[in-house]
Design a protein around this motif. Structure first.
Motif, mmCIF file in Angstrom:
data_model
loop_
_atom_site.group_PDB
_atom_site.id
_atom_site.type_symbol
_atom_site.label_atom_id
_atom_site.label_comp_id
_atom_site.label_asym_id
_atom_site.label_seq_id
_atom_site.Cartn_x
_atom_site.Cartn_y
_atom_site.Cartn_z
ATOM 1 N N GLY A 141 -39.961 -11.037 -3.869
ATOM 2 C CA GLY A 141 -39.913 -11.997 -2.764
ATOM 3 C C GLY A 141 -40.815 -11.701 -1.590
ATOM 4 O O GLY A 141 -40.744 -12.391 -0.570
ATOM 5 N N ALA A 142 -41.674 -10.688 -1.696
ATOM 6 C CA ALA A 142 -42.541 -10.365 -0.561
ATOM 7 C C ALA A 142 -43.692 -11.358 -0.471
ATOM 8 O O ALA A 142 -44.355 -11.654 -1.460
ATOM 9 N N ASP A 143 -43.935 -11.877 0.730
ATOM 10 C CA ASP A 143 -45.085 -12.765 0.948
ATOM 11 C C ASP A 143 -46.327 -11.943 1.266
ATOM 12 O O ASP A 143 -47.446 -12.389 1.083
ATOM 13 N N ASN A 144 -46.091 -10.768 1.798
ATOM 14 C CA ASN A 144 -47.201 -9.934 2.244
ATOM 15 C C ASN A 144 -46.929 -8.497 1.789
ATOM 16 O O ASN A 144 -45.856 -7.958 2.045
ATOM 17 N N VAL A 145 -47.902 -7.925 1.109
ATOM 18 C CA VAL A 145 -47.724 -6.566 0.585
ATOM 19 C C VAL A 145 -48.863 -5.675 1.067
ATOM 20 O O VAL A 145 -50.040 -5.995 0.880
ATOM 21 N N ASP A 146 -48.514 -4.578 1.687
ATOM 22 C CA ASP A 146 -49.461 -3.485 1.927
ATOM 23 C C ASP A 146 -49.004 -2.338 1.033
ATOM 24 O O ASP A 146 -47.805 -2.065 0.944
ATOM 25 N N ALA A 147 -49.957 -1.678 0.389
ATOM 26 C CA ALA A 147 -49.564 -0.583 -0.507
ATOM 27 C C ALA A 147 -50.711 0.399 -0.617
ATOM 28 O O ALA A 147 -51.860 0.088 -0.280
ATOM 29 N N SER A 148 -50.392 1.583 -1.063
ATOM 30 C CA SER A 148 -51.440 2.582 -1.273
ATOM 31 C C SER A 148 -51.005 3.563 -2.343
ATOM 32 O O SER A 148 -49.797 3.765 -2.565
ATOM 33 N N CYS A 175 -47.462 7.385 -3.354
ATOM 34 C CA CYS A 175 -47.589 5.925 -3.346
ATOM 35 C C CYS A 175 -46.620 5.390 -2.304
ATOM 36 O O CYS A 175 -45.624 6.039 -1.971
ATOM 37 N N GLY A 176 -46.931 4.248 -1.787
ATOM 38 C CA GLY A 176 -46.067 3.655 -0.779
ATOM 39 C C GLY A 176 -46.300 2.162 -0.694
ATOM 40 O O GLY A 176 -47.342 1.664 -1.148
ATOM 41 N N TRP A 177 -45.334 1.472 -0.165
ATOM 42 C CA TRP A 177 -45.474 0.028 -0.023
ATOM 43 C C TRP A 177 -44.734 -0.450 1.228
ATOM 44 O O TRP A 177 -43.752 0.152 1.643
ATOM 45 N N VAL A 178 -45.260 -1.508 1.804
ATOM 46 C CA VAL A 178 -44.640 -2.147 2.975
ATOM 47 C C VAL A 178 -44.568 -3.634 2.676
ATOM 48 O O VAL A 178 -45.589 -4.262 2.398
ATOM 49 N N LEU A 179 -43.364 -4.172 2.709
ATOM 50 C CA LEU A 179 -43.189 -5.594 2.407
ATOM 51 C C LEU A 179 -43.057 -6.378 3.711
ATOM 52 O O LEU A 179 -42.223 -6.042 4.571
ATOM 53 N N ASN A 180 -43.882 -7.378 3.835
ATOM 54 C CA ASN A 180 -43.879 -8.258 5.018
ATOM 55 C C ASN A 180 -43.936 -7.460 6.316
ATOM 56 O O ASN A 180 -43.318 -7.822 7.319
ATOM 57 N N LYS A 181 -44.685 -6.364 6.311
ATOM 58 C CA LYS A 181 -44.888 -5.507 7.485
ATOM 59 C C LYS A 181 -43.564 -4.973 8.034
ATOM 60 O O LYS A 181 -43.511 -4.547 9.195
ATOM 61 N N ALA A 184 -40.387 -0.581 4.166
ATOM 62 C CA ALA A 184 -41.349 0.321 3.540
ATOM 63 C C ALA A 184 -40.647 1.405 2.742
ATOM 64 O O ALA A 184 -39.473 1.731 2.981
ATOM 65 N N MET A 185 -41.368 1.953 1.799
ATOM 66 C CA MET A 185 -40.875 3.114 1.070
ATOM 67 C C MET A 185 -42.082 3.943 0.669
ATOM 68 O O MET A 185 -43.180 3.409 0.456
ATOM 69 N N TRP A 186 -41.883 5.238 0.551
ATOM 70 C CA TRP A 186 -42.968 6.180 0.314
ATOM 71 C C TRP A 186 -42.504 7.205 -0.703
ATOM 72 O O TRP A 186 -41.381 7.694 -0.603
ATOM 73 N N ARG A 187 -43.342 7.504 -1.680
ATOM 74 C CA ARG A 187 -43.000 8.506 -2.712
ATOM 75 C C ARG A 187 -44.075 9.574 -2.730
ATOM 76 O O ARG A 187 -45.269 9.266 -2.606
ATOM 77 N N LEU A 188 -43.659 10.795 -2.930
ATOM 78 C CA LEU A 188 -44.603 11.914 -2.966
ATOM 79 C C LEU A 188 -44.138 12.898 -4.023
ATOM 80 O O LEU A 188 -42.940 13.173 -4.146
#
Lengths: 435, 483
Positions: A141-148, A175-181, A184-188
Motif C-alpha cells: 500500500g505504499a505510494d512512495n518508497v525510499d529504499a537502499s 537494507c532499509g526502506w521508508v514508506l511514504n516518508k 521505516a525499517m532497517w536491517r544489518l
C-alpha cells in the motif's frame, strides 16, 4: 589497491623505533544503491562502488608523548611524510601512553564468502533485493518508497608493539526502506540471509502505514506508550550508552560517577540489566579485538539494577583504576552493536500489542539528538504515533511525548517485549502526551 | 575523461584533498590531538541513455581513474535493466575553467598545533573553573579542503574551503540531587582566528561563561507548561528553523514530496511569510560553510528563496532543475569524493526588515534586554507570557510533512514583571505556520551559527543566522512541549 596486510606491515616496520604503537588497517570494497520516490538510481542514489584502505595508528614516542593518525590507500607511498606529520602533532597524555599487553583475540566468525562475491563479481543480487523491497512495499500500500541496499567485504589487520597481529576477513550487508516518508525499517547483518525473508517485515511496515491513514483526535495527558524497538535503540544510545561511556564518567559529564560504579549503586530497577557482547558469531557489532587490542568479550554494565562498570578503553581504564572492556563498534545502533537490555520477564511483542486496551505505538521520533542525555528528560515529536485499541492499530496522530527515560525505566509498570526482528526489546511505559 | 570518451559516457571526476587538525580537552587536560591528510577521487558517469553510476577510491593515479570510469559505467549499464531513473541536465551545465582561492591568514599551515592545544586546554580549564559543579569538554578542529572537478565537457575547476570551529560542551551536575544540565558554546569561521585573536578568544569565552552560568541555574529550574506561546528565538535557533525547516524543503531533489512543491513544481509566487521576511542562501567568504563552486563544477549562486514574504527561488542543481521547472543555482554539495552531490544549503539567513533596535553585541544581550525590547515594541504586555528560547541544540524536520522539532539550551519565561528560567523543551510545529507567524526581528543579522548538515548521511558544514532574535506569534500549530 594495497591490501591491509601490506599497509600494516609497512607501518609496523616504520614504527619499529617508537616506544610503542598500535594500528588497525582495513581494506574494503563496498557496493551500494538506492531508490528515491520509488525510482532506482538517479543522480542522487546511483549504484556505487567504493574501494579504499582506512584505519588508524597510535604511537607512543620515546619521550612519552603520543600521536594519533589516519591510514589510507596512499599511506605506504607517503609513509615518511606521514611519520613526520604524526610526530609533529605529538601531545602529552600520560594515561593514554600505553599499549595493551598481548591478549588472545576472540575467535569469532565475521565473513560470508557469498557476500564478497556479490561485491566483487555479481552485483545483480543487490539490484534484485532493492527492487523486491520496492515491489513488496507497493503491494503493502505504499505510494512512495525510499529504499537502499549495501554490502561490503574487507580484511582488517590489528597489530600492536606488544606482539598482537590479528588479520581477519569480514563482510556486511544492510537494507532499509521508508514508506511514504513515514514508516521505516532497517536491517544489518554479515551473512547473505540478511537480505532474505524481508517480505513479512516490509508488509508489517505497510500495516502501520495503512493504520496511519485514519487520523484520530487524542485527548493527551498521561498515556501508555509502546516504544518500537528501533526507538528504544535510540533511547538506549542517547541516554544509557552516553552515561555509561568511560570518558563521560571519568570527565564527570555522565549522570553516573566512578564512586557509584565502585559502590554498585542501584541506579535502575532490580530486574534491569544491560550488557555488551561483541563475540556473537556473524553479528554486525562483533570483532576479535578492539583497535587497542582488547579482546572482544561480554561486558556486564548493569546487573540487577546496579552499576557494574562503565565502557572503558585503555586510557580511561587506567584513569579509573578499572580493567578495560570491550567497546561498541562505532556507528551501529545498540542492538546491532551487541547491547542486550533486559527488563523483567519479557513478553512477546505480539502479546504486548494484543493485550493493550489503549496505548500509543511510537515507531519514530524527531529530535532525539537534541535532548539532554544527562538529565534523562525527553520531549520528542512523533508525526505518526499509532493508536492501539484493544490490541489493534486503529489510527494515528501527531503528538509530542515527554518524560524522563530513567524514570520510565524505574517505573514498576514499565514492561519489555521481544520483537523477532530486533535484538532490543520494545518498551511500554507511561509518558506525558500532547496531541 | 579519455576512458569515458572511449566508453561513450559522460564523466564527472571529483578529486578531494583534505588536511585537518583537531584537539580536545576536558577540564583543562588534553584528551586527544590529531593531524592528518587524506585524498581520493570519485567518478560519476552518465550513459547516453541517462543511466548513472559512481565509483571511488583513495588512490589517485591515472590507472585508478580509468578503473573507476569502467566500474561506474558497468554499474550504470546494469541499472538500466532495472528501470533506473534517467539522469538529465548535465549537458546544460555551463563549461567552466577557473580556480577560486579563499585566503585563510591563520589557516592550517599558518598556525601552530602547540598553540591550538594550549588555547583549547585553557578554554576548557577556565570554563570548568567557574564552579566546582561544572565539567567542560572543548573540541577544536581546523580543516583545509581542496577540490578539483573535471567534466567531459572540458570543465576544470579548482577551489578550496578553509574552516575552523571550536565548541565547548558544558555539564553542570548537582551531586546531592543528581540533577544535571548540559549546554554548549561555539565559534566558527575560516581559520584559527576564531580563538587565536584577542577578539575571537573573548567572544568564545564570553559565550562559554554565559552558557556555564545558564547550566548552573538550570539545576534549579522547573519545566515550562506545554502549549502554544508567543516566542522569541535567538539567531542560532532561527538558523535552525531556516535551514532544517525551510531550506531543505526548497531543495530541488525533494520536488516530488516536499511541502514547497506541488505536482513536482516549485510553488514560486506563493506567499509564505509576512512581507518583511526574506530568506537567502549562498556562500559567504570567510564563513565556516563557505563553498564557492558546486561539487558538479558550477559556480554557486546566492539564492533568494523567499523575497518579501513570497516564495521565489529553489536551491537546485542541474540534475533536477529542469524537471522541477526552476533555474539551476549550483546547489550541489558533497561531503567527500566518496559521495554524489545533493542540492543543499551553505549559509542560510532569515531576516526581518525594520527590526526592533538592539544596540549591543549579541554576546552582551541579557534576557532583560530582550524583555525590554518586547515591551518597548508592544509585543509583551501586562498579564502576557512570552517564552524566550535561547541556544540551539539541534533539530530535525520531515520535509514531506512540514513537521519540525528544535531544542534549545534554556527557556526564559518573560512577563512584564518577572523573568524565570525554565528547563529546555522542544519547539515543534509546522514549517509554514512558523514562517507565517513571524511578528518581528530584534537587532541586526548575525549569521555565524554553525552546524553540520547530515542530509542523506553526508555531513557538510552549514551555517547561517537571522536578526539577533525573531518574535513568533502564538499559533495552534507551533508548540512548546513539556518535560
Amino acid at each position: 589497491m594495497f591490501a591491509a596486510n601490506d599497509t600494516a606491515e609497512a607501518l609496523a616496520k616504520a614504527l619499529a623505533t617508537a616506544a610503542g604503537w598500535r594500528l588497525t588497517v582495513t581494506s574494503s570494497a563496498r557496493l551500494s544503491m538506492g531508490m528515491d520516490d520509488g525510482e532506482l538510481g538517479g543522480a542522487y542514489s546511483p549504484p556505487r562502488k567504493v574501494q579504499e584502505v582506512s584505519g588508524s595508528v597510535f604511537i607512543v614516542w620515546e619521550d612519552g608523548t603520543v600521536s594519533k593518525g589516519l591510514v589510507s590507500g596512499s599511506t605506504i607511498e607517503q609513509l615518511k611524510t606521514k611519520m613526520s606529520m604524526w610526530r609533529s602533532a605529538a601531545y602529552r597524555d600520560d594515561d593514554a601512553a600505553h599499549i595493551a599487553p598481548l591478549a588472545e583475540p576472540a575467535p569469532v566468525g565475521l565473513s560470508d564468502p557469498r557476500v564478497a562475491k556479490v561485491v566483487q563479481q555479481s552485483p545483480r543480487l543487490a539490484f534484485d533485493t532493492l527492487t523486491a523491497i520496492a515491489s513488496t512495499a507497493r503491494k503493502a500500500g505504499a505510494d512512495n518508497v525510499d529504499a537502499s541496499v549495501a554490502c561490503a567485504a574487507g580484511n582488517t589487520v590489528t597489530a600492536t608493539s606488544t606482539g598482537l597481529w590479528v588479520s581477519y576477513a569480514h563482510t556486511s550487508l544492510s537494507c532499509g526502506w521508508v514508506l511514504n516518508k513515514s514508516f521505516a525499517m532497517w536491517r544489518l547483518g554479515r551473512a547473505l540471509e540478511t537480505w532474505k525473508g524481508l517480505e513479512p517485515m516490509v508488509a508489517s511496515t505497510g500495516e502501520m502505514l495503512a493504520a496511519s491513514r485514519n487520523r484520530v483526535e487524542l485527548a493527551g495527558g498521561r498515556v501508555r506508550v509502546i516504544f518500537w524497538p528501533a526507538v528504544v535503540d535510540q533511547l538506549v544510545q542517547h541516554y544509557l550508552v552516553h552515561n555509561l561511556s568511560g570518558d563521560m564518567v571519568v570527565e564527570k559529564r555522565s549522570r553516573f560517577s566512578l564512586d557509584q560504579f565502585a559502590a554498585g549503586h542501584a541506579a535502575f530497577r532490580n530486574d534491569f540489566s544491560l550488557e555488551l557482547d561483541t563475540t556473537i558469531p556473524m553479528a554486525p557489532g562483533s570483532y576479535p579485538c578492539t583497535d587497542e587490542g582488547i579482546p572482544g568479550s561480554k561486558v556486564v554494565l548493569v546487573d540487577g539494577g546496579r552499576l557494574v562498570t562503565p565502557l572503558l578503553n585503555t586510557k580511561y581504564a587506567r584513569k579509573s583504576g578499572l580493567a578495560p572492556t570491550a567497546l561498541p563498534a562505532a556507528g551501529l545502533s545498540p542492538g546491532y552493536a551487541g547491547f542486550r537490555l533486559r527488563l523483567g520477564e519479557p513478553l512477546a511483542y505480539g502479546a504486548m500489542l494484543s493485550s493493550a486496551d489503549e496505548a500509543l505505538l511510537v515507531t519514530g521520533v524527531l529530535g532525539m539528538h537534541t535532548q539532554d542525555p544527562v538529565s534523562g528528560n525527553f520531549s520528542l515529536a512523533a508525526s505518526d504515533a499509532l493508536l492501539v485499541k484493544e490490541g489493534r492499530l486503529v489510527g494515528a496522530a501527531k503528538v509530542v511525548i515527554s518524560g524522563n527515560f530513567f524514570d520510565i525505566l524505574g517505573d514498576s509498570d514499565t514492561a519489555a517485549a521481544v520483537h523477532p526482528a530486533y535484538e532490543t526489546p520494545a518498551l511500554a511505559g507511561v509518558c506525558r502526551v500532547e496531541a | 575523461m579519455e576512458r569515458g570518451r572511449d566508453l561513450g559516457v559522460y564523466a564527472i571526476l571529483r578529486i578531494q584533498h583534505r588536511a585537518e587538525r583537531s584537539v580536545s580537552a576536558a577540564n583543562g587536560a588534553i584528551q586527544s590531538a590529531h593531524c592528518d591528510e587524506r585524498s581520493g577521487m570519485g567518478v560519476q558517469v552518465i550513459t547516453p541513455d541517462g543511466a548513472t553510476g559512481h565509483a571511488c577510491t583513495d588512490r589517485i593515479t591515472p590507472e585508478a581513474a580509468e578503473r573507476l570510469v569502467e566500474d561506474a559505467a558497468r554499474l550504470a549499464s546494469m541499472s538500466q535493466g532495472y528501470g533506473a531513473r534517467k539522469v538529465d541536465g548535465h549537458q546544460r551545465m555551463p563549461r567552466l575553467i577557473t580556480s577560486v582561492h579563499c585566503e585563510a591568514p591563520m589557516g592550517i599551515e599558518n598556525f601552530s598545533h602547540e598553540e591550538e592545544q594550549r588555547l583549547v586546554a585553557k578554554a576548557s580549564a577556565e570554563t570548568a573553573a567557574i564552579d566546582p559543579a561544572l565539567a567542560c569538554h572543548t573540541a577544536y578542529g581546523i580543516v583545509h579542503e581542496e577540490w578539483r572537478v573535471v567534466r567531459s565537457d572540458g570543465t576544470d575547476v579548482m577551489f578550496n574551503m578553509p574552516r575552523a570551529v571550536c565548541r565547548s560542551s558544558i555539564t553542570a551536575r548537582d551531586a546531592s540531587s543528581g540533577r544535571a544540565a548540559s549546554v554548549g558554546a561555539a565559534v566558527s569561521g575560516r581559520d584559527a582566528s576564531i580563538i587565536a585573536t584577542p577578539e575571537g578568544w573573548e567572544r568564545f569565552m564570553k559565550r562559554s561563561r554565559t552558557q556555564a552560568r545558564t547550566a548552573l541555574a538550570l539545576l534549579e529550574a522547573r519545566g515550562v507548561k506545554a502549549g502554544s506561546y508567543r516566542l522569541v528565538i535567538d539567531y542560532a535557533l532561527a538558523k535552525g528553523l531556516a535551514h532544517e525547516a525551510f531550506g531543505h524543503s526548497a531543495e530541488s531533489d525533494g520536488m516530488r514530496t516536499s511541502i514547497l512543491w506541488r505536482d513536482g513544481k516549485f510553488m514560486a509566487g506563493t506567499r509564505v511569510a509576512p512581507p518583511n521576511v526574506s530568506i537567502v542562501d549562498g556562500p559567504v567568504e570567510g564563513d565556516y560553510a563557505y563553498q564557492p563552486v558546486s561539487s558538479n563544477g558550477v559556480l554557486r549562486g546566492t539564492v533568494h528563496i523567499v523575497r518579501d514574504g513570497v516564495l521565489t527561488s529553489a536551491l537546485a542543481d542541474a540534475f533536477s532543475a529542469a524537471e522541477a521547472g526552476v533555474e539551476p543555482t549550483g546547489a550541489g554539495r558533497a561531503e567527500s569524493y566518496r559521495d554524489v552531490p545533493l542540492p543543499r544549503m551553505s549559509n542560510i539567513r532569515l531576516t526581518v526588515a525594520d527590526p526592533i533596535p538592539m544596540p549591543r553585541d549579541f554576546e552582551d544581550v541579557t534576557p532583560e534586554h530582550v524583555r525590554d525590547a518586547l515591551v518597548g515594541a508592544g509585543l509583551l504586555q501586562e498579564g502576557q507570557v512570552v517564552l524566550y528560547l535561547s541556544g540551539y541544540k539541534g533539530g530535525q524536520v520531515n520535509p514531506a510533512k512540514g513537521d519540525f522539532v528544535f531544542n534549545c539550551s534554556a527557556i526564559y519565561e518573560l512577563t512584564t514583571s518577572a523573568i524565570r528560567l525554565r528547563l529546555p523543551a522542544i519547539f515543534s510545529g509546522k514549517v509554514l505556520s512558523a514562517l507565517a507567524a513571524i511578528l518581528a526581528g530584534i537587532g541586526d543579522p548575525v549569521i555565524d551559527a554553525q552546524g553540520t548538515c547530515g542530509k542523506k548521511g553526508q555531513g557538510v558544514p552549514s551555517s547561517g543566522g537571522a536578526n539577533m532574535f525573531l518574535v513568533i506569534d502564538a499559533a495552534p500549530d507551533i508548540r512548546i512541549g513539556g518535560v
